[in-house]
Design an enzyme around this catalytic site. Sequence first.
Site, PDB file in Angstrom:
ATOM      1  N   HIS A 194      -3.941   0.267  -5.051  1.00 28.81           N
ATOM      2  CA  HIS A 194      -3.103  -0.744  -5.701  1.00 28.81           C
ATOM      3  C   HIS A 194      -3.417  -0.775  -7.189  1.00 28.81           C
ATOM      4  O   HIS A 194      -4.576  -0.799  -7.584  1.00 28.81           O
ATOM      5  CB  HIS A 194      -3.386  -2.130  -5.106  1.00 28.81           C
ATOM      6  N   HIS A 211      -6.836   5.078   6.921  1.00 27.90           N
ATOM      7  CA  HIS A 211      -6.117   4.518   5.773  1.00 27.90           C
ATOM      8  C   HIS A 211      -5.319   5.606   5.039  1.00 27.90           C
ATOM      9  O   HIS A 211      -4.223   5.349   4.547  1.00 27.90           O
ATOM     10  CB  HIS A 211      -7.114   3.840   4.827  1.00 27.90           C
ATOM     11  N   HIS A 231      -5.014  -9.454  -0.680  1.00 29.63           N
ATOM     12  CA  HIS A 231      -5.105  -9.644   0.774  1.00 29.63           C
ATOM     13  C   HIS A 231      -6.290 -10.530   1.118  1.00 29.63           C
ATOM     14  O   HIS A 231      -7.293 -10.549   0.392  1.00 29.63           O
ATOM     15  CB  HIS A 231      -5.330  -8.299   1.471  1.00 29.63           C
ATOM     16  N   SER A 254       0.827  -1.220   0.000  1.00 27.22           N
ATOM     17  CA  SER A 254       0.000   0.000   0.000  1.00 27.22           C
ATOM     18  C   SER A 254       0.850   1.254   0.000  1.00 27.22           C
ATOM     19  O   SER A 254       1.734   1.412   0.843  1.00 27.22           O
ATOM     20  CB  SER A 254      -0.859   0.073   1.262  1.00 27.22           C
ATOM     21  N   ASN A 310       2.397   4.301  10.428  1.00 30.96           N
ATOM     22  CA  ASN A 310       1.680   4.861  11.587  1.00 30.96           C
ATOM     23  C   ASN A 310       2.139   4.104  12.824  1.00 30.96           C
ATOM     24  O   ASN A 310       2.665   2.989  12.713  1.00 30.96           O
ATOM     25  CB  ASN A 310       0.159   4.686  11.408  1.00 30.96           C
ATOM     26  N   MET A 364      -1.417  -6.431   7.408  1.00 35.25           N
ATOM     27  CA  MET A 364      -2.476  -7.304   6.887  1.00 35.25           C
ATOM     28  C   MET A 364      -2.050  -8.067   5.634  1.00 35.25           C
ATOM     29  O   MET A 364      -2.896  -8.521   4.870  1.00 35.25           O
ATOM     30  CB  MET A 364      -3.707  -6.461   6.551  1.00 35.25           C
ATOM     31  N   SER A 365      -0.753  -8.183   5.413  1.00 35.24           N
ATOM     32  CA  SER A 365      -0.315  -8.843   4.171  1.00 35.24           C
ATOM     33  C   SER A 365       0.929  -9.676   4.432  1.00 35.24           C
ATOM     34  O   SER A 365       1.225 -10.030   5.568  1.00 35.24           O
ATOM     35  CB  SER A 365      -0.002  -7.767   3.115  1.00 35.24           C
ATOM     36  N   TYR A 401      -8.429  -9.876   3.355  1.00 36.02           N
ATOM     37  CA  TYR A 401      -9.615  -9.055   3.638  1.00 36.02           C
ATOM     38  C   TYR A 401     -10.401  -8.674   2.384  1.00 36.02           C
ATOM     39  O   TYR A 401     -11.530  -8.217   2.470  1.00 36.02           O
ATOM     40  CB  TYR A 401      -9.246  -7.803   4.449  1.00 36.02           C
ATOM     41  N   GLU A 402      -9.793  -8.883   1.214  1.00 39.83           N
ATOM     42  CA  GLU A 402     -10.530  -8.598  -0.023  1.00 39.83           C
ATOM     43  C   GLU A 402     -11.549  -9.702  -0.328  1.00 39.83           C
ATOM     44  O   GLU A 402     -12.352  -9.564  -1.246  1.00 39.83           O
ATOM     45  CB  GLU A 402      -9.554  -8.472  -1.196  1.00 39.83           C
ATOM     46  N   ALA A 434       3.127  -1.797   3.983  1.00 38.18           N
ATOM     47  CA  ALA A 434       2.909  -0.737   4.966  1.00 38.18           C
ATOM     48  C   ALA A 434       2.525  -1.432   6.266  1.00 38.18           C
ATOM     49  O   ALA A 434       1.797  -2.423   6.244  1.00 38.18           O
ATOM     50  CB  ALA A 434       1.774   0.161   4.496  1.00 38.18           C
TER      51      ALA A 434
HETATM   52  N1  HPA Z   1      -2.278  -2.240  11.222  1.00 36.71           N
HETATM   53  C1  HPA Z   1      -2.410  -3.148  10.233  1.00 36.71           C
HETATM   54  N2  HPA Z   1      -1.997  -2.936   8.990  1.00 36.71           N
HETATM   55  C2  HPA Z   1      -1.442  -1.737   8.724  1.00 36.71           C
HETATM   56  C3  HPA Z   1      -1.295  -0.740   9.709  1.00 36.71           C
HETATM   57  C4  HPA Z   1      -1.737  -1.012  11.027  1.00 36.71           C
HETATM   58  O1  HPA Z   1      -1.631  -0.198  11.950  1.00 36.71           O
HETATM   59  N3  HPA Z   1      -0.703   0.310   9.101  1.00 36.71           N
HETATM   60  C5  HPA Z   1      -0.508  -0.029   7.810  1.00 36.71           C
HETATM   61  N4  HPA Z   1      -0.952  -1.274   7.567  1.00 36.71           N
END
Ligand code: HPA
Length: 273
Positions: free
Chosen positions: A62, A248, A84, A31, A236, A212-213, A86-87, A114
């Site tokens: 993406h 996001h 992912h 991401s 973050n 998440m990946s 979650y998709e 990310a």
């Molecule tokens: N959590 C999960 N996935 C992420 C985060 C997060 O804080 N930041 C970027 N991808």
Amino acid sequence: MDYTFDYFKKSADYVRQIVPYEPEIGIILGSGLGNLADEIEDRTEIDYADIPNFLVSTVASHRGTLICGRIGGKRVVCMSGRFHLYEGYSYEQLVIPIRLFKLLGVKNTIITNAAGAVNTDYSVGDVMLIRDHIKLNGESPLCGKNIDEFGPRFFDTTDMYTASLRKTALECAEGSGLTVHEGVYMFFTGPQFETPAEIRAARLLGADAVGMSTVTEALTAAHCSMPLLGISVMTNMAAGINDGKLMHEEVGEAAERISAELQNYVKRIIERI
Ligand code: HPA
């Protein structure tokens, strides 16, 4: 679904017909990190939707193209846009990208993502080379009938994030303008960001970052003995560490801020591999 070796071969045969050379290095961009694809010279782009038995990226940031070409003199195949859980894909489907790389002849893979920083010594914009991961939720992407052509039923994951590649990446960190750590990535399915309590638990378990990946791809790479480098960008601080909500948009913005340095960094690594 019962996948067969031929199912994966069909995707590779299609790509090989368009791109007649063997890429040495596979790259999967996370991401907000898609700019790295701009570094690719002599490029051929193939839409995911055109590749038989492949998947389609549904995340807005993406791109959804497979890009073949050269970076730093090396032949690469790059996924700009990844898949992912979650998709709505199943774990079983998430083996598809790495198996395509394998069948195209890729020798080493670099994955970027990310991530949220769990380790409070990390700052937003720092980079973490993944030394190991924790995945406690859900099944393995390697469940189901084993395809012996890719690897054995039971396989080792001790050096899944290949030590020699991490060593090279650490050496390349010098002078990159980036703060580069080595640490443990913990997988959460998303799409929701984690709760503050989950982040406290992750820290207790030894995680330095959450995302998440990546882990499905890493396990698929380990299964087919593909050396792997995982690079997480701290976009973050994870939930509950700072005040305020996670959004996001901040993931994309933080990745954008270091994109030039990161691009150069990954390019240097590719030149050295
Ligand atoms: N959590 C999960 N996935 C992420 C985060 C997060 O804080 N930041 C970027 N991808």
